[in-house]
Design an enzyme around this catalytic site. Sequence first.
Site, mmCIF file in Angstrom:
data_model
loop_
_atom_site.group_PDB
_atom_site.id
_atom_site.type_symbol
_atom_site.label_atom_id
_atom_site.label_comp_id
_atom_site.label_asym_id
_atom_site.label_seq_id
_atom_site.Cartn_x
_atom_site.Cartn_y
_atom_site.Cartn_z
ATOM 1 N N CYS A 95 0.844 -1.196 0.000
ATOM 2 C CA CYS A 95 0.000 0.000 0.000
ATOM 3 C C CYS A 95 0.878 1.245 0.000
ATOM 4 C CB CYS A 95 -0.908 -0.006 1.230
ATOM 5 S SG CYS A 95 -2.009 1.409 1.324
ATOM 6 N N HIS A 137 -9.353 -3.591 -1.682
ATOM 7 C CA HIS A 137 -8.298 -2.802 -1.028
ATOM 8 C C HIS A 137 -8.566 -1.309 -1.212
ATOM 9 C CE1 HIS A 137 -3.902 -2.076 0.030
ATOM 10 N NE2 HIS A 137 -4.302 -0.907 -0.443
ATOM 11 N N GLU A 138 -8.889 -0.896 -2.437
ATOM 12 C CA GLU A 138 -9.137 0.538 -2.692
ATOM 13 C C GLU A 138 -10.384 1.027 -1.974
ATOM 14 O OE1 GLU A 138 -7.019 2.521 -3.702
ATOM 15 O OE2 GLU A 138 -5.735 0.928 -4.445
ATOM 16 N N HIS A 141 -10.092 1.990 1.626
ATOM 17 C CA HIS A 141 -9.533 3.319 1.916
ATOM 18 C C HIS A 141 -10.629 4.376 2.093
ATOM 19 C CE1 HIS A 141 -5.230 2.763 1.720
ATOM 20 N NE2 HIS A 141 -5.283 2.193 0.542
HETATM 21 ZN ZN ZN Z 1 -3.723 1.122 -0.141
#
Ligand code: ZN
Length: 178
Positions: A95, A137-138, A141
């Site tokens: 990341c 994963h995105e 965020h």
């Molecule tokens: Zn990330």
Amino acid sequence: MGHPVLRQTARKLTREDLANPEIRALIHDMRENMQQYGGIGLAAPQIGESVQLAVIELEAGKNRYGSEDALPYTVFINPEFEVIDVTEQGFWEGCLSVPGLRGYVERPRHIRVKYWDENGVEKTLEAKNFLATVVQHELDHLFGHLYVDRMKDTRLLSFQEEFQQFYGQAPTLDEDNV
Ligand code: ZN
């Protein structure tokens, strides 16, 4: 990691926002920012903007899982996803907001995402395999989560250098960070 903006739920964008020149400029700059950091995905909170905006670009041939996981440059606004297949798959994730580290994370392997594109048009995307992990994963965020929160075994957290030395053949997000 450690900046409070990464731990907040980002605010949704409105259709009025999408007409705002500042927001339009932000959306426009996301691709450049992502490429500048050498990533395959980027979420607005990673550059200090707490809005529900993320981008992903996964070129065919850029990962070892084949072209079926490729995704042309895509802007995700106000995304929501549902799990289609709860079977989990594991990748060593990296990341941009957690530099120098890799961690083994298991996530559902097949999801469906509903989102707006940069023009506010509603879209749906089904993502499997490697792409499903990148998307999750995105999206994390945008809701205050980092991949380290998703790790079941923190013994599988490694510095990049040791990762390459000891786990080099393991399934990863390749050279790229997200
Ligand atoms: Zn990330």
